[in-house]
Design a protein around this motif. Sequence first.
Motif, PDB file in Angstrom:
ATOM      1  N   PHE A 142       0.849  -1.205   0.000  1.00 27.17           N
ATOM      2  CA  PHE A 142       0.000   0.000   0.000  1.00 27.17           C
ATOM      3  C   PHE A 142       0.878   1.246   0.000  1.00 27.17           C
ATOM      4  CE2 PHE A 142      -2.408   3.332   2.224  1.00 27.17           C
ATOM      5  CZ  PHE A 142      -3.563   3.371   1.454  1.00 27.17           C
ATOM      6  N   ALA A 152      -6.853   6.509  -7.261  1.00 30.15           N
ATOM      7  CA  ALA A 152      -7.780   5.867  -6.325  1.00 30.15           C
ATOM      8  C   ALA A 152      -8.912   5.134  -7.032  1.00 30.15           C
ATOM      9  CB  ALA A 152      -8.338   6.905  -5.356  1.00 30.15           C
ATOM     10  N   SER A 180      -8.208   3.331  -9.705  1.00 26.87           N
ATOM     11  CA  SER A 180      -7.536   2.288 -10.492  1.00 26.87           C
ATOM     12  C   SER A 180      -7.736   0.907  -9.860  1.00 26.87           C
ATOM     13  CB  SER A 180      -6.034   2.579 -10.595  1.00 26.87           C
ATOM     14  OG  SER A 180      -5.439   2.428  -9.317  1.00 26.87           O
ATOM     15  N   ASP A 181      -7.518  -0.120 -10.669  1.00 23.91           N
ATOM     16  CA  ASP A 181      -7.602  -1.492 -10.153  1.00 23.91           C
ATOM     17  C   ASP A 181      -6.519  -1.719  -9.089  1.00 23.91           C
ATOM     18  OD1 ASP A 181      -9.647  -1.932 -11.864  1.00 23.91           O
ATOM     19  OD2 ASP A 181      -8.453  -2.995 -13.368  1.00 23.91           O
ATOM     20  N   TYR A 215      -5.237   0.380  -6.924  1.00 24.18           N
ATOM     21  CA  TYR A 215      -5.597   0.926  -5.613  1.00 24.18           C
ATOM     22  C   TYR A 215      -6.641   0.026  -4.937  1.00 24.18           C
ATOM     23  CZ  TYR A 215      -6.607   4.186  -1.884  1.00 24.18           C
ATOM     24  OH  TYR A 215      -6.752   4.755  -0.648  1.00 24.18           O
ATOM     25  N   GLN A 216      -7.624  -0.412  -5.731  1.00 24.17           N
ATOM     26  CA  GLN A 216      -8.667  -1.279  -5.159  1.00 24.17           C
ATOM     27  C   GLN A 216      -8.033  -2.509  -4.503  1.00 24.17           C
ATOM     28  OE1 GLN A 216     -11.377  -3.811  -7.636  1.00 24.17           O
ATOM     29  NE2 GLN A 216     -12.838  -2.188  -7.102  1.00 24.17           N
ATOM     30  N   VAL A 217      -7.028  -3.059  -5.156  1.00 26.53           N
ATOM     31  CA  VAL A 217      -6.380  -4.271  -4.638  1.00 26.53           C
ATOM     32  C   VAL A 217      -5.551  -3.960  -3.381  1.00 26.53           C
ATOM     33  CG1 VAL A 217      -4.633  -6.031  -5.142  1.00 26.53           C
ATOM     34  CG2 VAL A 217      -6.372  -5.477  -6.847  1.00 26.53           C
ATOM     35  N   TYR A 255      -5.639  -1.414  -1.330  1.00 24.64           N
ATOM     36  CA  TYR A 255      -6.481  -0.929  -0.221  1.00 24.64           C
ATOM     37  C   TYR A 255      -7.214  -2.103   0.431  1.00 24.64           C
ATOM     38  CZ  TYR A 255     -10.284   1.555   2.155  1.00 24.64           C
ATOM     39  OH  TYR A 255     -11.174   2.010   3.088  1.00 24.64           O
ATOM     40  N   GLY A 256      -7.872  -2.915  -0.404  1.00 21.38           N
ATOM     41  CA  GLY A 256      -8.615  -4.056   0.133  1.00 21.38           C
ATOM     42  C   GLY A 256      -7.689  -5.031   0.851  1.00 21.38           C
ATOM     43  N   ASP A 257      -6.531  -5.291   0.241  1.00 18.45           N
ATOM     44  CA  ASP A 257      -5.590  -6.236   0.848  1.00 18.45           C
ATOM     45  C   ASP A 257      -5.106  -5.734   2.212  1.00 18.45           C
ATOM     46  OD1 ASP A 257      -5.866  -7.821  -1.313  1.00 18.45           O
ATOM     47  OD2 ASP A 257      -3.867  -7.492  -2.160  1.00 18.45           O
ATOM     48  N   LEU A 258      -4.863  -4.429   2.306  1.00 17.53           N
ATOM     49  CA  LEU A 258      -4.387  -3.870   3.583  1.00 17.53           C
ATOM     50  C   LEU A 258      -5.445  -4.053   4.678  1.00 17.53           C
ATOM     51  CD1 LEU A 258      -2.368  -2.163   5.261  1.00 17.53           C
ATOM     52  CD2 LEU A 258      -3.545  -0.124   4.408  1.00 17.53           C
ATOM     53  N   VAL A 259      -6.684  -3.675   4.350  1.00 15.46           N
ATOM     54  CA  VAL A 259      -7.761  -3.788   5.352  1.00 15.46           C
ATOM     55  C   VAL A 259      -7.977  -5.264   5.714  1.00 15.46           C
ATOM     56  CG1 VAL A 259     -10.214  -3.366   5.808  1.00 15.46           C
ATOM     57  CG2 VAL A 259      -8.861  -1.645   4.583  1.00 15.46           C
ATOM     58  N   ASN A 260      -8.033  -6.128   4.698  1.00 12.43           N
ATOM     59  CA  ASN A 260      -8.296  -7.550   4.953  1.00 12.43           C
ATOM     60  C   ASN A 260      -7.164  -8.192   5.774  1.00 12.43           C
ATOM     61  OD1 ASN A 260     -10.595  -7.252   3.454  1.00 12.43           O
ATOM     62  ND2 ASN A 260      -9.731  -8.126   1.581  1.00 12.43           N
ATOM     63  N   MET A 311      -7.397  -7.058   9.329  1.00 10.63           N
ATOM     64  CA  MET A 311      -8.520  -7.694  10.041  1.00 10.63           C
ATOM     65  C   MET A 311      -8.209  -9.171  10.339  1.00 10.63           C
ATOM     66  SD  MET A 311     -10.626  -5.528  10.852  1.00 10.63           S
ATOM     67  CE  MET A 311     -10.079  -3.849  10.610  1.00 10.63           C
ATOM     68  N   ALA A 312      -7.567  -9.846   9.394  1.00 10.47           N
ATOM     69  CA  ALA A 312      -7.217 -11.260   9.608  1.00 10.47           C
ATOM     70  C   ALA A 312      -6.263 -11.382  10.794  1.00 10.47           C
ATOM     71  CB  ALA A 312      -6.595 -11.845   8.352  1.00 10.47           C
ATOM     72  N   HIS A 355     -15.666   6.682  -5.737  1.00 17.45           N
ATOM     73  CA  HIS A 355     -14.481   6.140  -5.065  1.00 17.45           C
ATOM     74  C   HIS A 355     -14.871   5.139  -3.976  1.00 17.45           C
ATOM     75  CE1 HIS A 355     -12.423   9.581  -6.936  1.00 17.45           C
ATOM     76  NE2 HIS A 355     -11.334   8.855  -6.791  1.00 17.45           N
ATOM     77  N   HIS A 358     -15.763   1.867  -5.396  1.00 19.43           N
ATOM     78  CA  HIS A 358     -14.573   1.205  -5.954  1.00 19.43           C
ATOM     79  C   HIS A 358     -13.745   0.567  -4.835  1.00 19.43           C
ATOM     80  CE1 HIS A 358     -11.629   0.551  -9.082  1.00 19.43           C
ATOM     81  NE2 HIS A 358     -10.689   1.074  -8.321  1.00 19.43           N
ATOM     82  N   TRP A 359     -13.581   1.280  -3.736  1.00 22.40           N
ATOM     83  CA  TRP A 359     -12.756   0.775  -2.636  1.00 22.40           C
ATOM     84  C   TRP A 359     -13.423  -0.394  -1.918  1.00 22.40           C
ATOM     85  CZ3 TRP A 359     -11.381   6.113   0.004  1.00 22.40           C
ATOM     86  CH2 TRP A 359     -10.651   6.893  -0.926  1.00 22.40           C
ATOM     87  N   ASN A 383     -13.187  -4.785  -2.855  1.00 27.78           N
ATOM     88  CA  ASN A 383     -12.187  -5.796  -2.492  1.00 27.78           C
ATOM     89  C   ASN A 383     -12.036  -5.954  -0.976  1.00 27.78           C
ATOM     90  OD1 ASN A 383     -10.164  -7.727  -3.129  1.00 27.78           O
ATOM     91  ND2 ASN A 383      -8.560  -6.204  -2.791  1.00 27.78           N
ATOM     92  N   VAL A 384     -12.972  -5.374  -0.228  1.00 26.91           N
ATOM     93  CA  VAL A 384     -12.884  -5.498   1.233  1.00 26.91           C
ATOM     94  C   VAL A 384     -13.773  -6.654   1.681  1.00 26.91           C
ATOM     95  CG1 VAL A 384     -13.349  -4.359   3.439  1.00 26.91           C
ATOM     96  CG2 VAL A 384     -12.349  -3.054   1.554  1.00 26.91           C
ATOM     97  N   ASP A 385     -13.207  -7.525   2.509  1.00 23.52           N
ATOM     98  CA  ASP A 385     -13.966  -8.660   3.037  1.00 23.52           C
ATOM     99  C   ASP A 385     -14.810  -8.148   4.215  1.00 23.52           C
ATOM    100  OD1 ASP A 385     -14.894 -10.934   4.271  1.00 23.52           O
ATOM    101  OD2 ASP A 385     -13.044 -12.062   3.986  1.00 23.52           O
ATOM    102  N   LEU A 396     -15.388 -10.491   7.239  1.00 22.49           N
ATOM    103  CA  LEU A 396     -14.213 -10.543   8.121  1.00 22.49           C
ATOM    104  C   LEU A 396     -14.147  -9.274   8.982  1.00 22.49           C
ATOM    105  CD1 LEU A 396     -11.496 -11.848   8.977  1.00 22.49           C
ATOM    106  CD2 LEU A 396     -10.436 -10.681   7.029  1.00 22.49           C
ATOM    107  N   LEU A 397     -14.423  -8.144   8.351  1.00 25.78           N
ATOM    108  CA  LEU A 397     -14.365  -6.855   9.056  1.00 25.78           C
ATOM    109  C   LEU A 397     -15.366  -6.821  10.219  1.00 25.78           C
ATOM    110  CD1 LEU A 397     -13.030  -3.908   8.559  1.00 25.78           C
ATOM    111  CD2 LEU A 397     -15.250  -3.318   7.646  1.00 25.78           C
ATOM    112  N   THR A 403     -14.758  -9.409  12.958  1.00 29.11           N
ATOM    113  CA  THR A 403     -13.592  -9.078  13.783  1.00 29.11           C
ATOM    114  C   THR A 403     -13.864  -7.915  14.720  1.00 29.11           C
ATOM    115  OG1 THR A 403     -12.173  -9.792  11.969  1.00 29.11           O
ATOM    116  CG2 THR A 403     -11.128  -8.495  13.711  1.00 29.11           C
ATOM    117  N   LEU A 404     -14.507  -6.870  14.183  1.00 27.80           N
ATOM    118  CA  LEU A 404     -14.648  -5.639  14.975  1.00 27.80           C
ATOM    119  C   LEU A 404     -15.967  -5.542  15.722  1.00 27.80           C
ATOM    120  CD1 LEU A 404     -13.161  -2.980  12.524  1.00 27.80           C
ATOM    121  CD2 LEU A 404     -12.057  -3.995  14.512  1.00 27.80           C
TER     122      LEU A 404
END
Lengths: 328, 359
Positions: free
Chosen positions: A200, A251, A253-254, A256-258, A260-265, A268-269, B187, B190-191, B194-196, B199-200, B203-204
């Motif tokens: 990220f 923001a 773009s594909d 960023y989506q990846v 951003y999502g990977d960081l949050v996921n 959380m994991a 935006h 779009h964001w 890809n957020v699970d 899981l979110l 977890t929270l």
Amino acid sequence: MNTTGWQQDLLNTWLETQKIWWEHTAQVLQTTTSLPIQVSNNPDWSKQIDQWWESAITYTPPHLQDVLNRVLSMSRSYLELAEQIYTKVHNSDAATPLEAWLVSMEQTFLTQWQQQKKSYSGGFGLAGSLFEGWHHLVNQLPGMPVMPASMRGQTANPQEWLNYWQKSLSIPNASSLAQQQTWQALLPLINNYQTSLAAFMDAMAQQNLEALQQLRARLWHMAGEGRSIRHLRALYDLWVTVSEESYARFALSDQYQVVYGDLVNAHMALRKGFGEALTQHMHTLNLPVRSDLDELYRKQHELRRENCALRRQLAQLERRLDALNTQS
Amino acid sequence: MPPFQMPAEAIADEVKNFQEKLMGGVSNLLDMPEVRVGITPHEVVYQEDKVRLLHYYCDETSAQAEPRNPIPLVVVYALINRPYMLDLQEGRSTLRCLLEAGQDVYLVDWGYPEAAERFLTLDDYLNDYLDLCIDKVCEVTGSNQVNLLGICQGGTFSLCYSAMHPEKIKNLVTMVTPVDFQTPDSHLSHWAQNVDIDLLVDTLGNIPGALLNWTFLNLKPYQLMGQKYLNMVDMMSDKTLLQNFMRMEKWIFDSPDQAGETFRQFIKDFYQANRLINNTLQIGDYQVDLANITMPVLNVYAEQDHLVPPSSSKALKHYVKSDDYDELVFQGGHIGIYVSGKAQKMIAPAIGAWLSEHP
């Protein structure tokens, strides 16, 4: 103590508190007027702000501390920009001071990310804000101890991180083999989180680099039209405009989506894994855990819904009864 | 001509001016009392758990003391942030303007959910809390129907409610409301893809307001995390401007946590699956069909909205079956539509006039 005495004590305490507060405020105001402007080959205006704020924060009312922190943090970054430009202009061996500054900024972005250094001051405070903002957020979220300060902003050694947590939660019996295995199971989650965080931040650094290149193009385009930047603030505002445009595209773009999502996921994991390990320990000690509490909340929610449905049925029956009474 | 023309002395002068403004401004800030928000008189007419129904009225100084529209107006705000944005200060109050436009104004305040509320669902919020509030307004006023004004996420809620209980709604007004949750310029949408979310939420539990705030600030990070605070230094010598800034700052960072199960459903069904317009949205026992919305609709959106793109709001006209559908465009942003001087003169009076024209 009788009621009157208690009230008098309370009043005296309150008056004393007010007095102390006003005295401290006066000291702050005195300090504010004594900040010197220092001019040298290598000024340190941003450090002066820090020194002033360290002395003033103690006397600032709590409801103003957050906003003042934000203003002063941004002011510090702005003054860092001023220092960098001033140094380039003052040490006029560079033919074009602005170009020299742009090049040094680009190098800062590149080297600071590649070397994963502790602090990140590039980007006039913005990138630092994003990074610090994320860690501040992570530390605010419930259910996991805060990240050790020494590891903020770094890709820390996962084992070091794990050790930190184990120490932080030095629970009796924590050294049993089964529990060691539970903690060890967190290692891939920590690794995954660190990888996602680095991805990220790398993507953000790349975007900042592109924004700088667009700033350079915009500046030379202006120069070609016979216009030039004559104020620091104008340079900063132009950088914000260019960067916001660049970021808005990024923001969406594909990539960023990846990232951003990977960081949050990934975060959380890790948090979930940590919670499960903690639950296991709590069970060993026969202490209630969050899942027990959640079960109670779930029951309470079901009862609330049932109660609400019954109230509606009752109201309906009352209306029918009223209608029957009216008819009869 | 070189692109940058500033001698070193000029830079030092600019720094000196900046520092003076900052120091003087901090003195002003320390002198300032804590800001007050929510200025229009109101009373709590109903409360269910943490949800409160507020009734607003004009004080003696107001030219308009009694509502002229016999149909009461229920305002539904988002779960995100607090509804006092609609009543921020003297001269910047959408609620006050609606009162002055002759409306009898009620507001649903969702409150601050705590851990015990984590299992609240959209069904609870809409078919229970909101429905009870609307029944209460009808009981208090003797009206069979209400006018509904939904704002932002509250607008989406109002659409769902009107589709599920059309008989209770006389006129529907949506303001900066997302309808198509997957327009290419969104935006947030779009964001979210890809957020699970499971899981979110698992977890929270409840979703912390700070997490949402971080997300919203990231929509325009260079402006909202940086430039805004340099602009603040420029205005700190003016106590009135400084107070206005502090009110906004208070509102921005006053973010309630979100009930976990509601958040789960909202993000998955609306942002990730776009069910509201795909006609596949289920809330409790109801299938939400926007075609059930046949009452008059006024759709208000902001041309420069960075949170809810106009394209997302304007999609509404393709899905409702109202013969009386109007749009009102505001040349400004998502926040300016409530608090700017232009909005005070234009938006709330226009909504009031439109409602009065639809008795």
